[in-house]
Design a protein around this motif. Structure first.
Motif, mmCIF file in Angstrom:
data_model
loop_
_atom_site.group_PDB
_atom_site.id
_atom_site.type_symbol
_atom_site.label_atom_id
_atom_site.label_comp_id
_atom_site.label_asym_id
_atom_site.label_seq_id
_atom_site.Cartn_x
_atom_site.Cartn_y
_atom_site.Cartn_z
ATOM 1 N N VAL A 89 0.858 -1.185 0.000
ATOM 2 C CA VAL A 89 0.000 0.000 0.000
ATOM 3 C C VAL A 89 0.892 1.232 0.000
ATOM 4 C CG1 VAL A 89 -1.764 1.289 1.254
ATOM 5 C CG2 VAL A 89 -1.831 -1.199 1.255
ATOM 6 N N SER A 90 0.659 2.136 -0.946
ATOM 7 C CA SER A 90 1.425 3.381 -1.014
ATOM 8 C C SER A 90 0.808 4.410 -0.062
ATOM 9 C CB SER A 90 1.429 3.919 -2.449
ATOM 10 O OG SER A 90 0.136 4.338 -2.811
ATOM 11 N N PRO A 91 1.549 5.476 0.280
ATOM 12 C CA PRO A 91 1.012 6.489 1.187
ATOM 13 C C PRO A 91 -0.313 7.089 0.725
ATOM 14 C CG PRO A 91 3.364 6.790 0.932
ATOM 15 C CD PRO A 91 2.952 5.732 -0.063
ATOM 16 N N GLY A 92 -0.588 7.152 -0.565
ATOM 17 C CA GLY A 92 -1.837 7.709 -1.068
ATOM 18 C C GLY A 92 -2.981 6.707 -1.118
ATOM 19 N N GLY A 93 -2.745 5.484 -0.621
ATOM 20 C CA GLY A 93 -3.797 4.479 -0.609
ATOM 21 C C GLY A 93 -3.844 3.595 -1.837
ATOM 22 N N GLY A 94 -2.877 3.750 -2.736
ATOM 23 C CA GLY A 94 -2.801 2.845 -3.881
ATOM 24 C C GLY A 94 -2.345 1.466 -3.421
ATOM 25 N N VAL A 95 -2.891 0.427 -3.993
ATOM 26 C CA VAL A 95 -2.488 -0.938 -3.639
ATOM 27 C C VAL A 95 -1.960 -1.650 -4.874
ATOM 28 C CG1 VAL A 95 -4.087 -1.139 -1.707
ATOM 29 C CG2 VAL A 95 -4.813 -1.874 -3.951
ATOM 30 N N GLU A 96 -0.986 -2.539 -4.641
ATOM 31 C CA GLU A 96 -0.400 -3.297 -5.729
ATOM 32 C C GLU A 96 -0.011 -4.687 -5.235
ATOM 33 O OE1 GLU A 96 3.293 -3.046 -8.894
ATOM 34 O OE2 GLU A 96 3.031 -1.453 -7.435
ATOM 35 N N VAL A 97 -0.409 -5.703 -5.984
ATOM 36 C CA VAL A 97 0.030 -7.065 -5.689
ATOM 37 C C VAL A 97 1.519 -7.104 -6.001
ATOM 38 C CG1 VAL A 97 -0.197 -9.489 -6.323
ATOM 39 C CG2 VAL A 97 -2.230 -8.050 -6.189
ATOM 40 N N THR A 98 2.329 -7.533 -5.024
ATOM 41 C CA THR A 98 3.786 -7.447 -5.177
ATOM 42 C C THR A 98 4.426 -8.730 -5.677
ATOM 43 O OG1 THR A 98 4.080 -7.973 -2.840
ATOM 44 C CG2 THR A 98 4.010 -5.632 -3.456
ATOM 45 N N GLY A 99 3.679 -9.782 -5.792
ATOM 46 C CA GLY A 99 4.254 -11.024 -6.294
ATOM 47 C C GLY A 99 3.227 -12.133 -6.297
ATOM 48 N N ARG A 100 3.283 -12.938 -7.309
ATOM 49 C CA ARG A 100 2.355 -14.062 -7.405
ATOM 50 C C ARG A 100 3.098 -15.392 -7.386
ATOM 51 N NH1 ARG A 100 -2.980 -12.868 -8.191
ATOM 52 N NH2 ARG A 100 -3.430 -10.751 -8.836
ATOM 53 N N GLU A 101 4.361 -15.367 -6.933
ATOM 54 C CA GLU A 101 5.134 -16.595 -6.886
ATOM 55 C C GLU A 101 4.749 -17.456 -5.677
ATOM 56 O OE1 GLU A 101 6.932 -13.470 -7.000
ATOM 57 O OE2 GLU A 101 6.618 -13.578 -9.160
ATOM 58 N N TRP A 103 -10.598 -2.134 -7.382
ATOM 59 C CA TRP A 103 -9.543 -2.675 -8.231
ATOM 60 C C TRP A 103 -9.597 -2.040 -9.618
ATOM 61 C CZ3 TRP A 103 -5.615 -5.168 -6.198
ATOM 62 C CH2 TRP A 103 -5.782 -5.724 -4.926
ATOM 63 N N LYS A 104 -8.445 -1.561 -10.107
ATOM 64 C CA LYS A 104 -8.326 -1.012 -11.460
ATOM 65 C C LYS A 104 -8.095 -2.140 -12.462
ATOM 66 C CE LYS A 104 -6.390 3.264 -9.696
ATOM 67 N NZ LYS A 104 -5.217 4.112 -9.568
ATOM 68 N N ASP A 105 -7.308 -3.111 -12.054
ATOM 69 C CA ASP A 105 -7.049 -4.314 -12.840
ATOM 70 C C ASP A 105 -6.700 -5.425 -11.864
ATOM 71 O OD1 ASP A 105 -4.211 -4.137 -12.249
ATOM 72 O OD2 ASP A 105 -4.007 -2.725 -13.903
ATOM 73 N N GLU A 106 -6.159 -6.512 -12.345
ATOM 74 C CA GLU A 106 -5.904 -7.672 -11.489
ATOM 75 C C GLU A 106 -4.873 -7.411 -10.389
ATOM 76 O OE1 GLU A 106 -4.121 -11.985 -12.392
ATOM 77 O OE2 GLU A 106 -5.979 -11.541 -13.462
ATOM 78 N N ASP A 107 -3.967 -6.461 -10.620
ATOM 79 C CA ASP A 107 -2.875 -6.249 -9.674
ATOM 80 C C ASP A 107 -2.798 -4.873 -9.031
ATOM 81 O OD1 ASP A 107 -1.913 -8.850 -9.981
ATOM 82 O OD2 ASP A 107 -0.588 -8.296 -11.625
ATOM 83 N N THR A 108 -3.625 -3.910 -9.436
ATOM 84 C CA THR A 108 -3.551 -2.569 -8.853
ATOM 85 C C THR A 108 -4.938 -2.047 -8.506
ATOM 86 O OG1 THR A 108 -3.590 -1.519 -11.031
ATOM 87 C CG2 THR A 108 -1.423 -1.928 -10.078
ATOM 88 N N GLY A 109 -4.974 -1.222 -7.471
ATOM 89 C CA GLY A 109 -6.249 -0.654 -7.050
ATOM 90 C C GLY A 109 -6.047 0.513 -6.118
ATOM 91 N N GLN A 110 -7.146 0.944 -5.505
ATOM 92 C CA GLN A 110 -7.145 2.075 -4.592
ATOM 93 C C GLN A 110 -8.007 1.714 -3.384
ATOM 94 O OE1 GLN A 110 -5.482 5.054 -5.108
ATOM 95 N NE2 GLN A 110 -6.130 5.728 -3.080
ATOM 96 N N LEU A 111 -7.461 1.938 -2.169
ATOM 97 C CA LEU A 111 -8.257 1.701 -0.969
ATOM 98 C C LEU A 111 -9.485 2.605 -0.972
ATOM 99 C CD1 LEU A 111 -5.570 1.438 1.872
ATOM 100 C CD2 LEU A 111 -6.845 -0.423 0.789
ATOM 101 N N VAL A 112 -10.609 2.084 -0.515
ATOM 102 C CA VAL A 112 -11.841 2.865 -0.426
ATOM 103 C C VAL A 112 -11.708 3.922 0.666
ATOM 104 C CG1 VAL A 112 -14.301 2.740 0.086
ATOM 105 C CG2 VAL A 112 -13.237 0.959 -1.315
ATOM 106 N N ASP A 113 -11.099 3.567 1.774
ATOM 107 C CA ASP A 113 -10.875 4.476 2.896
ATOM 108 C C ASP A 113 -9.379 4.529 3.193
ATOM 109 O OD1 ASP A 113 -13.660 5.038 3.579
ATOM 110 O OD2 ASP A 113 -13.743 2.930 4.176
ATOM 111 N N ASP A 114 -8.967 5.505 3.983
ATOM 112 C CA ASP A 114 -7.565 5.585 4.393
ATOM 113 C C ASP A 114 -7.179 4.342 5.183
ATOM 114 O OD1 ASP A 114 -7.312 8.075 3.244
ATOM 115 O OD2 ASP A 114 -7.749 9.150 5.122
ATOM 116 N N LEU A 115 -5.920 3.967 5.074
ATOM 117 C CA LEU A 115 -5.399 2.861 5.870
ATOM 118 C C LEU A 115 -5.490 3.259 7.336
ATOM 119 C CD1 LEU A 115 -3.939 0.098 5.513
ATOM 120 C CD2 LEU A 115 -1.797 1.359 5.673
ATOM 121 N N PRO A 116 -6.127 2.439 8.181
ATOM 122 C CA PRO A 116 -6.209 2.798 9.605
ATOM 123 C C PRO A 116 -4.812 3.039 10.187
ATOM 124 C CG PRO A 116 -7.627 0.938 9.122
ATOM 125 C CD PRO A 116 -6.800 1.183 7.895
ATOM 126 N N GLU A 117 -4.689 4.055 11.015
ATOM 127 C CA GLU A 117 -3.396 4.457 11.559
ATOM 128 C C GLU A 117 -2.677 3.305 12.260
ATOM 129 O OE1 GLU A 117 -2.016 7.720 14.799
ATOM 130 O OE2 GLU A 117 -3.484 8.409 13.317
#
Length: 96
Positions: A43-55, A73-87
């Motif tokens: 998860v990036s600071p802006g709430g973007g998410v990315e699958v980091t490996g499928r091995e 989800w934007k595609d199979e491996d990237t998306g955006q959190l609906v809400d901020d990551l809880p602190e």
């Protein structure tokens, strides 16, 4: 919880994020247990998410889950959190 090993017993405990792929549940005559398995997630600071490996699948027991986070989800491996990551979760992930 019921003595069933989940994960690598040699590894130090840590917090990981994952997107759930499947859940295995086992019932026997005197107990039940399960394993959640999925793909590692960053998860990036802006709430973007990315699958980091499928091995390799990340796995945990259902009793080890800390939170469920909504994602668009934007595609199979990237998306955006609906809400901020809880602190609390953000602190746990960043200290790894």
């Amino acid at each position: 919880v019921d003595g069933a090993l989940v994960g690598d017993e040699e590894a130090d405990p840590k917090v990981e994020l994952m997107v759930l792929d499947h859940l295995q549940v086992v019932w026997t005559h005197n107990c039940e247990h399960g394993q959640c398995r999925g793909w590692a997630l960053a998860v990036s600071p802006g709430g973007g998410v990315e699958v980091t490996g499928r091995e390799d699948l990340v796995q945990c027991g259902p009793e080890q889950l800390v939170a469920r986070l909504g994602c668009r989800w934007k595609d199979e491996d990237t998306g955006q959190l609906v809400d901020d990551l809880p602190e609390e979760i953000g602190r746990l992930v960043q200290t790894q």
